[in-house]
Structures are given as structure tokens and as C-alpha cells.
Design a protein around this motif. Structure first.
Motif, PDB file in Angstrom:
ATOM      1  N   TRP A 189     -18.192  -4.735   9.533  1.00 37.37           N
ATOM      2  CA  TRP A 189     -19.367  -4.280  10.275  1.00 37.37           C
ATOM      3  C   TRP A 189     -19.654  -2.817   9.969  1.00 37.37           C
ATOM      4  O   TRP A 189     -20.826  -2.420   9.793  1.00 37.37           O
ATOM      5  N   ASP A 190     -18.628  -2.011   9.894  1.00 37.36           N
ATOM      6  CA  ASP A 190     -18.823  -0.596   9.596  1.00 37.36           C
ATOM      7  C   ASP A 190     -19.364  -0.410   8.179  1.00 37.36           C
ATOM      8  O   ASP A 190     -20.264   0.423   7.949  1.00 37.36           O
ATOM      9  N   ALA A 191     -18.840  -1.195   7.244  1.00 34.14           N
ATOM     10  CA  ALA A 191     -19.326  -1.106   5.861  1.00 34.14           C
ATOM     11  C   ALA A 191     -20.769  -1.568   5.762  1.00 34.14           C
ATOM     12  O   ALA A 191     -21.583  -0.971   5.040  1.00 34.14           O
ATOM     13  N   LEU A 192     -21.121  -2.636   6.485  1.00 34.89           N
ATOM     14  CA  LEU A 192     -22.499  -3.127   6.489  1.00 34.89           C
ATOM     15  C   LEU A 192     -23.450  -2.063   7.040  1.00 34.89           C
ATOM     16  O   LEU A 192     -24.526  -1.821   6.475  1.00 34.89           O
ATOM     17  N   ARG A 193     -23.056  -1.450   8.142  1.00 35.86           N
ATOM     18  CA  ARG A 193     -23.900  -0.425   8.733  1.00 35.86           C
ATOM     19  C   ARG A 193     -24.106   0.739   7.763  1.00 35.86           C
ATOM     20  O   ARG A 193     -25.231   1.238   7.598  1.00 35.86           O
ATOM     21  N   SER A 194     -23.029   1.152   7.073  1.00 36.88           N
ATOM     22  CA  SER A 194     -23.139   2.268   6.122  1.00 36.88           C
ATOM     23  C   SER A 194     -24.041   1.908   4.947  1.00 36.88           C
ATOM     24  O   SER A 194     -24.890   2.712   4.534  1.00 36.88           O
ATOM     25  N   ARG A 195     -23.854   0.700   4.404  1.00 37.15           N
ATOM     26  CA  ARG A 195     -24.681   0.280   3.268  1.00 37.15           C
ATOM     27  C   ARG A 195     -26.153   0.177   3.660  1.00 37.15           C
ATOM     28  O   ARG A 195     -27.053   0.580   2.907  1.00 37.15           O
ATOM     29  N   THR A 196     -26.388  -0.378   4.836  1.00 37.98           N
ATOM     30  CA  THR A 196     -27.768  -0.552   5.289  1.00 37.98           C
ATOM     31  C   THR A 196     -28.432   0.795   5.548  1.00 37.98           C
ATOM     32  O   THR A 196     -29.611   1.001   5.194  1.00 37.98           O
ATOM     33  N   ALA A 197     -27.700   1.706   6.158  1.00 37.83           N
ATOM     34  CA  ALA A 197     -28.255   3.039   6.417  1.00 37.83           C
ATOM     35  C   ALA A 197     -28.591   3.749   5.108  1.00 37.83           C
ATOM     36  O   ALA A 197     -29.633   4.422   4.990  1.00 37.83           O
ATOM     37  N   LEU A 198     -27.705   3.591   4.099  1.00 40.81           N
ATOM     38  CA  LEU A 198     -27.966   4.212   2.793  1.00 40.81           C
ATOM     39  C   LEU A 198     -29.199   3.600   2.136  1.00 40.81           C
ATOM     40  O   LEU A 198     -30.037   4.321   1.558  1.00 40.81           O
ATOM     41  N   ARG A 199     -29.342   2.288   2.224  1.00 38.67           N
ATOM     42  CA  ARG A 199     -30.500   1.616   1.629  1.00 38.67           C
ATOM     43  C   ARG A 199     -31.794   2.042   2.313  1.00 38.67           C
ATOM     44  O   ARG A 199     -32.816   2.256   1.642  1.00 38.67           O
ATOM     45  N   ILE A 200     -31.751   2.158   3.634  1.00 34.82           N
ATOM     46  CA  ILE A 200     -32.942   2.575   4.371  1.00 34.82           C
ATOM     47  C   ILE A 200     -33.359   3.990   3.956  1.00 34.82           C
ATOM     48  O   ILE A 200     -34.550   4.282   3.764  1.00 34.82           O
ATOM     49  N   SER A 201     -32.360   4.846   3.822  1.00 35.03           N
ATOM     50  CA  SER A 201     -32.687   6.233   3.438  1.00 35.03           C
ATOM     51  C   SER A 201     -33.315   6.303   2.051  1.00 35.03           C
ATOM     52  O   SER A 201     -34.126   7.195   1.771  1.00 35.03           O
TER      53      SER A 201
END
Length: 218
Positions: free
Chosen positions: A83-95
């Protein structure tokens, strides 16, 4: 003279009867003692057999709890990390891709959640099943077991909150809390296993004490 002979004969007869009675009493006493010794031996053998049976079942319980807890805690860590990795990847993609577009950000979040939901759903179901399996093994009246059950319940709560975390600060705090809970659960599990192993040794060494604790029918 004749009277004296009669008295002597009567005394001899009485002595003979007394001796016979004593021999009979002594024989009955020895027989009763032998019977009691035999019963004591039978009880001892029975108690030892019962203690060995209980110890075998308790050892199986110890082994299964150790296996279940190792798997459960490892799975807890895995789910939290994913879950933490998903959140980090998604936040990076959004940025990189959203460019401050709320609609685009929402689509990226939804795509990531949809892609993750299938595999994570299976993990979460397995985690919940293992959670119930472990808690059902624990005694709700023993302090160590109660504390471990509470700790495992907190693990489930943190995993649920981690899924809904939206900020880095929230996610970081939840991950730190999860690490603490995993460590606490590990320590508590070791204490529970040690206590149960000590109980096994006591029951095997002192079967009479074990039998005294077993409620009698009626």
C-alpha cells in the motif's frame, strides 16, 4: 488337677484362635495394601498417559500457532509495504502527468486502485482469515493472550487506515505504527509460546497436578 488341665487346654485353644484371627487379619491387611498399591500404580500410569496426551496436543497447538503467527505477521508487513509503495508510485505519476488537473489526478488514482484491487483483495481476505484463525486459538481469559489479540486487532485497523491515507504524513505515521505493532506482536507471541512450553514441561513432570485441574463430570 483335672480342672487345671481343662484351663490349660482352654487357654491353648484360645491362643490358637487368637493366632488364627491375627493371621487372618494380617493377611487381609496385606491383601488390602497390595490392592491399594495396585490401584495407586494404575492411577499413576493413567495420569502419565493423560499428561502425555495433553502435552502432545499442547505441543501441536504451539507449533501451529508459531506457524500461523509467522505467516500472519509477514503478510501484514507485505500488505502495508505494498500500500505504501502504491501510494508513492501514484503520487509520483500524478506529479508528472496530472499537471494540477483534478480530473486527471482522480483518473490516475482510480486506475492505480483498480489495478491493485484484485491482487490486494486476495491478500486481504487471506489476512483476515488468518487473523480469525489466530485469535480463535488464543484464550480470551489469559492476560498475555488478551494483549496479543488486541495487538492483532490494531494491525487490522492500521491496514484499513493505510488504504485510505492521502498524505505523506498520514502514511508515514501509519507505517511507523505498523512497525511497532509487528514488533509487539512478535514479542508477545514469543512470550505466549514460552509460557505454553513451560506448561507442557510442568504437566509431563507433574501429572497429578494436571489431573487435579481437569473438571470432573457432574
Amino acid at each position: 488337677m483335672t480342672t487345671n488341665i481343662v484351663f490349660i487346654q482352654a487357654g491353648i485353644s484360645a491362643a490358637g484362635i487368637a493366632i488364627q484371627l491375627y493371621i487372618a487379619w494380617r493377611s487381609r491387611k496385606q491383601s488390602a495394601q497390595q490392592s491399594e498399591d495396585t490401584l495407586d500404580m494404575q492411577r499413576l500410569v493413567s495420569h502419565r498417559a493423560t499428561a502425555a496426551f495433553v502435552a502432545d496436543k499442547r505441543q501441536k497447538w504451539i507449533d501451529e500457532l508459531r506457524t500461523d503467527m509467522a505467516f500472519h505477521l509477514a503478510l501484514s508487513q507485505e500488505i502495508a509495504w505494498k500500500w505504501d509503495a502504491l501510494r508513492s508510485r501514484t503520487a509520483l505519476r500524478i506529479s508528472k502527468e496530472a499537471h494540477d488537473d483534478p480530473a486527471r489526478s482522480h483518473r490516475i488514482l482510480q486506475e492505480a486502485a483498480d489495478a491493485f484491487s484484485a491482487e490486494n483483495g486476495a491478500r486481504d481476505r487471506e489476512h483476515q482469515e488468518r487473523h480469525f484463525r489466530v485469535t480463535f486459538r488464543l484464550n480470551p481469559r489469559e492476560p498475555l493472550h488478551i494483549t496479543l489479540r488486541t495487538c492483532l486487532g490494531d494491525v487490522r485497523t492500521v491496514l484499513s487506515k493505510l488504504q485510505g491515507s492521502r498524505t505523506d504524513a498520514d502514511a508515514k505515521a501509519l507505517m511507523e505504527r505498523m512497525v511497532i505493532l509487528i514488533d509487539q506482536s512478535t514479542t508477545l507471541t514469543e512470550q505466549v509460546l514460552k509460557a505454553e512450553w513451560d506448561r507442557v514441561k510442568q504437566e509431563v513432570a507433574y501429572p497429578e497436578a494436571l489431573m487435579a485441574k481437569i473438571p470432573k463430570p457432574g
